[in-house]
Motif scaffolding. Structure first.
Motif, PDB file in Angstrom:
ATOM      1  N   ALA A 185      -9.922  -2.192  -9.603  1.00  0.00           N
ATOM      2  CA  ALA A 185      -9.247  -1.778  -8.361  1.00  0.00           C
ATOM      3  C   ALA A 185      -8.377  -2.931  -7.868  1.00  0.00           C
ATOM      4  N   PHE A 186      -7.310  -3.196  -8.619  1.00  0.00           N
ATOM      5  CA  PHE A 186      -6.445  -4.334  -8.335  1.00  0.00           C
ATOM      6  C   PHE A 186      -5.728  -4.156  -6.984  1.00  0.00           C
ATOM      7  N   GLY A 187      -5.137  -2.981  -6.779  1.00  0.00           N
ATOM      8  CA  GLY A 187      -4.396  -2.734  -5.539  1.00  0.00           C
ATOM      9  C   GLY A 187      -5.275  -2.826  -4.312  1.00  0.00           C
ATOM     10  N   ASP A 188      -6.509  -2.308  -4.407  1.00  0.00           N
ATOM     11  CA  ASP A 188      -7.426  -2.374  -3.270  1.00  0.00           C
ATOM     12  C   ASP A 188      -7.847  -3.807  -2.972  1.00  0.00           C
ATOM     13  N   ALA A 189      -7.910  -4.647  -4.012  1.00  0.00           N
ATOM     14  CA  ALA A 189      -8.242  -6.052  -3.794  1.00  0.00           C
ATOM     15  C   ALA A 189      -7.146  -6.739  -2.972  1.00  0.00           C
ATOM     16  N   ALA A 226       1.404  -4.812  -2.540  1.00  0.00           N
ATOM     17  CA  ALA A 226       2.156  -6.072  -2.523  1.00  0.00           C
ATOM     18  C   ALA A 226       3.251  -6.037  -1.466  1.00  0.00           C
ATOM     19  N   LYS A 227       3.873  -4.887  -1.254  1.00  0.00           N
ATOM     20  CA  LYS A 227       4.904  -4.774  -0.221  1.00  0.00           C
ATOM     21  C   LYS A 227       4.312  -5.021   1.166  1.00  0.00           C
ATOM     22  N   VAL A 228       3.116  -4.506   1.391  1.00  0.00           N
ATOM     23  CA  VAL A 228       2.448  -4.757   2.675  1.00  0.00           C
ATOM     24  C   VAL A 228       2.082  -6.236   2.802  1.00  0.00           C
ATOM     25  N   ALA A 229       1.642  -6.826   1.702  1.00  0.00           N
ATOM     26  CA  ALA A 229       1.298  -8.254   1.712  1.00  0.00           C
ATOM     27  C   ALA A 229       2.530  -9.098   2.035  1.00  0.00           C
ATOM     28  N   ALA A 230       3.672  -8.742   1.453  1.00  0.00           N
ATOM     29  CA  ALA A 230       4.897  -9.485   1.728  1.00  0.00           C
ATOM     30  C   ALA A 230       5.271  -9.386   3.209  1.00  0.00           C
ATOM     31  N   ASP A 233       3.487 -11.896   5.196  1.00  0.00           N
ATOM     32  CA  ASP A 233       3.748 -13.289   4.795  1.00  0.00           C
ATOM     33  C   ASP A 233       2.667 -13.838   3.865  1.00  0.00           C
ATOM     34  N   ILE A 234       2.179 -13.002   2.962  1.00  0.00           N
ATOM     35  CA  ILE A 234       1.184 -13.423   1.976  1.00  0.00           C
ATOM     36  C   ILE A 234       1.880 -13.582   0.627  1.00  0.00           C
ATOM     37  N   LYS A 235       1.752 -14.736   0.039  1.00  0.00           N
ATOM     38  CA  LYS A 235       2.329 -15.005  -1.281  1.00  0.00           C
ATOM     39  C   LYS A 235       1.254 -14.784  -2.342  1.00  0.00           C
ATOM     40  N   ILE A 236       1.598 -14.036  -3.390  1.00  0.00           N
ATOM     41  CA  ILE A 236       0.620 -13.680  -4.415  1.00  0.00           C
ATOM     42  C   ILE A 236       1.010 -14.303  -5.751  1.00  0.00           C
TER      43      ILE A 236
END
Length: 334
Positions: A185-189, A226-230, A233-236
């Motif tokens: 569950a990569f996206g959920d992580a 990832a779009k929500v993370a961006a 301001d979260i860098k992955i």
């Protein structure tokens, strides 16, 4: 240097003067003794009866001690504090979350550990290799706050952000393949990391994800997460673990990992052995140098007990003077 917490208390130094000027003089009435033969007593002694009063006075040394004692009490009420030299503390300005894949494919033994000669001959499973290299990586991040997310069928927060790296490593070492489920569950992580970051006000946020397979169990696709993370301001940084030529669920979707890194301003890596994994962490260290926030303060130590102790000393001295050496002088006024 000495500072006073309540300097306004020094106005009380003038209280005795104000009271002396406006308060009425203290008077004391006493019962008199009636003498039956007063006239005969006057004739015998030759004294003439007069009106008078008795005033109690203090020695000058007593007056001085009284003034000093009042001064000590006022100073104590103002609460003097000793201000020490400036102390600068540095704390981490970064929250670093590490998400580790615990799906069933992490049990594949295709990683090789170097022996004493430097040749990679000892094979271990992927999770063991990740743990070993992470230990070295974490030892170099002692000033960052680290968190740990484990994911399989679903993501779990194993360790919130902490500076206690020993406990963090203990929680990592206790992990086992499949303890979070067999799927990925990569996206959920990523979604869980966004939620955890949301409870912290640190502006510099970094997520490192180590996975060896496609996303097969997420409710939210990894790219959308990832779009929500961006936006937060979260860098992955994504790290693909294992053989990129694997098939089915063990196949790593390198395109998705690269997209996630590009969307958030991070970088994507591949690690097919422990040496490559070490190089990945070295590069991340260079890309994400430790950040610090400085806080400067001066330690303050209350010393109000000193004037109180001085007051008690003056009181005892005054009491001894009155008792043994300077009896009260009685002045008669007419």
């Amino acid at each position: 240097m000495i500072e006073f917490t309540y300097p306004q208390c020094f106005i009380l130094l003038f209280a005795p003067i104000i009271i002396y000027l406006i308060a009425p003089t203290y008077k004391e009435k006493r019962s008199s003794v009636q003498v039956p033969y007063f006239e005969q007593l006057v004739d015998i002694t030759g004294e003439k009866p007069q009106l008078g009063a008795v005033v109690l006075t203090r020695k000058n040394i007593q007056k001085l001690l009284l003034v000093l004692a009042w001064f000590c009490l006022v100073v104590a009420m103002a609460k003097p504090e000793m201000i020490g030299a400036a102390v600068t503390q540095q704390k981490s300005a970064r929250d670093l979350m590490i998400a580790v894949d615990l799906s069933g494919s992490m049990d594949v033994e295709d990683f090789y550990l170097p022996n004493q000669g430097g040749n990679q001959t000892n094979s271990v499973d992927r999770l063991t290799a990740v743990k070993q290299v992470l230990r070295e990586f974490v030892s170099q991040r002692e000033n960052d706050r680290l968190g740990l997310i484990l994911f399989g069928d679903a993501p779990y927060l194993q360790a919130p952000f902490t500076n206690d790296l020993d406990t963090w490593l203990t929680l990592l070492n206790d992990t086992q393949v499949g303890m979070a489920g067999q799927s990925t569950a990569f996206g959920d992580a990523i979604g869980l990391s966004i939620s955890v970051f949301g409870h912290h006000d640190t502006q510099n946020r970094v997520l490192i994800v180590l996975t060896d397979g496609n996303d097969t169990a997420s409710k939210v696709p990894p790219v959308e997460a990832a779009k929500v993370a961006a936006a937060s301001d979260i860098k992955i940084y994504t790290i693909a673990i294992g053989d990129p030529a694997a098939a089915d669920e063990e196949k790593v979707d390198l395109a998705v990992l690269q997209s996630i890194a590009d969307i958030t301003g991070g970088k994507s890596f591949q690690a097919i052995d422990t040496k490559a994994l070490e190089n990945v962490y070295t590069e991340i260290n260079q890309l994400e140098p430790e950040l610090f926030e400085s806080q400067t303060f001066r330690p303050r130590t209350s010393i109000h007990f000193i004037p109180i102790a001085l007051f008690l000393s003056l009181y005892l001295i005054s009491l001894l003077i009155v008792t043994f050496r300077f009896p009260r002088k009685i002045k008669e006024t007419r």
